[in-house]
Design a protein around this motif. Structure first.
Motif, PDB file in Angstrom:
ATOM      1  N   PRO A   1       0.841  -1.209   0.000  1.00 35.83           N
ATOM      2  CA  PRO A   1       0.000   0.000   0.000  1.00 35.83           C
ATOM      3  C   PRO A   1       0.870   1.250   0.000  1.00 35.83           C
ATOM      4  CG  PRO A   1      -0.840  -1.604   1.570  1.00 35.83           C
ATOM      5  CD  PRO A   1       0.491  -2.133   1.101  1.00 35.83           C
TER       6      PRO A   1
ATOM      7  N   ALA B   1      -3.533  10.176   0.865  1.00 35.64           N
ATOM      8  CA  ALA B   1      -4.970  10.138   1.148  1.00 35.64           C
ATOM      9  C   ALA B   1      -5.806  10.014  -0.114  1.00 35.64           C
ATOM     10  CB  ALA B   1      -5.380  11.400   1.917  1.00 35.64           C
ATOM     11  N   THR B   2      -5.217  10.267  -1.281  1.00 32.07           N
ATOM     12  CA  THR B   2      -5.907  10.152  -2.565  1.00 32.07           C
ATOM     13  C   THR B   2      -4.986   9.437  -3.543  1.00 32.07           C
ATOM     14  OG1 THR B   2      -5.056  12.240  -3.462  1.00 32.07           O
ATOM     15  CG2 THR B   2      -7.117  12.339  -2.173  1.00 32.07           C
ATOM     16  N   VAL B   3      -5.561   8.984  -4.656  1.00 22.23           N
ATOM     17  CA  VAL B   3      -4.737   8.376  -5.702  1.00 22.23           C
ATOM     18  C   VAL B   3      -3.745   9.396  -6.254  1.00 22.23           C
ATOM     19  CG1 VAL B   3      -4.804   7.393  -8.040  1.00 22.23           C
ATOM     20  CG2 VAL B   3      -6.391   6.569  -6.291  1.00 22.23           C
TER      21      VAL B   3
ATOM     22  N   GLN C   1      -0.854   9.439  -3.926  1.00 22.22           N
ATOM     23  CA  GLN C   1      -0.063   8.224  -4.084  1.00 22.22           C
ATOM     24  C   GLN C   1       0.798   8.299  -5.339  1.00 22.22           C
ATOM     25  OE1 GLN C   1      -2.654   4.764  -3.731  1.00 22.22           O
ATOM     26  NE2 GLN C   1      -3.735   5.719  -2.015  1.00 22.22           N
TER      27      GLN C   1
ATOM     28  N   SER D   1      -9.240   2.325  -4.298  1.00 21.18           N
ATOM     29  CA  SER D   1      -9.780   3.675  -4.434  1.00 21.18           C
ATOM     30  C   SER D   1      -9.855   4.339  -3.068  1.00 21.18           C
ATOM     31  CB  SER D   1     -11.171   3.636  -5.070  1.00 21.18           C
ATOM     32  OG  SER D   1     -12.077   2.935  -4.226  1.00 21.18           O
ATOM     33  N   THR D   2      -9.723   5.644  -3.060  1.00 16.40           N
ATOM     34  CA  THR D   2      -9.885   6.409  -1.820  1.00 16.40           C
ATOM     35  C   THR D   2     -11.200   7.166  -1.817  1.00 16.40           C
ATOM     36  OG1 THR D   2      -8.771   8.376  -2.702  1.00 16.40           O
ATOM     37  CG2 THR D   2      -7.386   6.689  -1.687  1.00 16.40           C
ATOM     38  N   HIS D   3     -11.970   7.057  -2.907  1.00 21.16           N
ATOM     39  CA  HIS D   3     -13.260   7.734  -3.025  1.00 21.16           C
ATOM     40  C   HIS D   3     -14.371   6.692  -2.952  1.00 21.16           C
ATOM     41  CE1 HIS D   3     -16.567  10.148  -4.591  1.00 21.16           C
ATOM     42  NE2 HIS D   3     -15.804  11.226  -4.459  1.00 21.16           N
TER      43      HIS D   3
ATOM     44  N   GLY E   1      -8.728   2.288  -8.001  1.00 23.59           N
ATOM     45  CA  GLY E   1      -7.896   3.399  -8.423  1.00 23.59           C
ATOM     46  C   GLY E   1      -6.770   2.893  -9.308  1.00 23.59           C
TER      47      GLY E   1
ATOM     48  N   GLU F   1     -10.936   5.796  -9.986  1.00 25.22           N
ATOM     49  CA  GLU F   1     -10.258   6.979  -9.477  1.00 25.22           C
ATOM     50  C   GLU F   1      -8.870   7.062 -10.106  1.00 25.22           C
ATOM     51  OE1 GLU F   1      -8.793   9.121  -5.298  1.00 25.22           O
ATOM     52  OE2 GLU F   1      -9.654   7.095  -5.263  1.00 25.22           O
TER      53      GLU F   1
END
Length: 351
Positions: A28, A32-34, A37, A70-72, A78, A120
């Protein structure tokens, strides 16, 4: 004993552009979002991109798409796009390949007929519509990024070429748009190496002159793309076709016309008053493959006519396999920062 990592991958292509989809084997990523990352990989752990796009594992002409959670809440998965030029926040061909791989691998369950879901990307949420017949993913339609014209009909003197007229479009990255006919090209496969040399010289000249800034994203780096445009042919009511070729700096002519290249052409056609919402453009590559872009709508934003569009294409699965990364291999050790994302998963295996 040797240190070894195993990556699960699916090889795909859309329009001839090969996308290697990494479906497993990576820890991982922080963020906090793609988008965050992606920025981590870009800034602190670029080894995976270098590993999979260079010898002995890959070629610079390929792309890599890393599947991440995905973070959404609205997205089912994602993905992060990696190319020779770095980390584009969006790509139509890579999105088509990634969506197909997710469906064909069972990571997203297939539904017969038209199936819709969200992914995402580093650019944000992407709406996907898959058309599935008899259990086979026949086409993927994805939302292209809102596209607009930054510069229209500028000229520049390019060493060994002369004066070149170009426009600059944004469609997920900045594109130099040039008329292939004016540069002496018919956009056939035999011209591929000369197209790459010509595009390299033009992009180098434009980069030396100026950079480009997105009205909300700001500075997104040096100009990375050039799109050769062939003559526009109307083949039906509201339906157009054009031979095209997309170049990625430095030195790569894409096998497909690319989704973002097609979106950029739609933005230019709208700027020139040649199309209206509902019209479609098929871009045809040096290998006679194509994507279809649809001009959905246009709105004004920060002084720009911003074109909303979709891209439709088909991806084919070429292989499903494991890639074994041997950390004693000197060509692997050259991939700086690879250990940042792989170290906790590598294992000792009998040598």
């Amino acid at each position: 004993m040797r240190n070894e990592l195993i990556l699960q991958v699916m090889e795909t292509h859309a329009g001839g552009d090969v996308s290697r989809i990494v479906t497993g084997g990576i820890d991982p990523l922080p963020g906090a979002t793609v988008r965050e990352q992606m920025e981590y990989l870009r800034d602190d752990a670029d080894g995976l991109r270098k590993l999979l796009l260079n010898e002995p594992y890959g070629l610079p002409e390929m792309s890599v798409d890393l599947i991440v959670p995905s973070t959404h809440p609205d997205a089912q998965a994602g993905y992060i796009i990696m190319e020779v030029m770095g980390y584009p926040i969006y790509s139509g061909s890579n999105t088509i390949c990634t969506a197909t791989a997710l469906l064909e691998s069972g990571m997203i369950a297939k539904q017969e007929g038209n199936q819709q879901f969200m992914l995402e990307s580093p650019a944000g949420l992407v709406h996907i519509e898959a058309h599935i017949e008899n259990g086979v993913v026949e086409t993927i339609t994805c939302g292209g990024l809102p596209s607009y014209i930054d510069t229209y009909q500028a000229t520049i003197d390019v060493p060994s070429i002369g004066e070149v007229t170009y426009s600059i479009a944004y469609s997920g990255g900045f594109y130099a748009m040039v008329d292939a006919t004016q540069l002496g090209f018919s956009l056939v496969r035999e011209e591929e190496s000369r197209l790459a040399e010509c595009a390299y010289a033009i992009v180098e000249a434009i980069q030396a002159r100026s950079g480009f800034s997105h009205y909300t994203l700001g500075d997104v780096g040096p100009l990375p793309f050039l799109h050769f445009m062939g003559p526009l042919e109307q083949v039906g009511q509201g339906f157009y076709r054009s031979r095209s070729a997309t170049y990625v700096h430095p030195g790569v002519i894409c096998r497909s016309t690319t989704g973002t290249g097609t979106s950029a052409r739609l933005a230019l056609m709208n700027y020139q008053g040649l199309i209206q919402p509902g019209d479609k453009l098929e871009t045809v590559s040096l290998r006679d493959t194509g994507f279809i872009g649809e001009f959905v709508a246009v709105h004004q934003e920060n002084g720009h006519a911003v074109v909303e569009n979709t891209i439709t294409g088909k991806s084919y699965v070429l292989a499903r396999s494991e890639i074994r990364v041997n950390f004693e291999d000197p060509m692997v050790r050259e991939c700086n920062s690879l250990h940042h994302i792989l170290s906790s998963r590598h294992k000792d295996t009998p040598g």
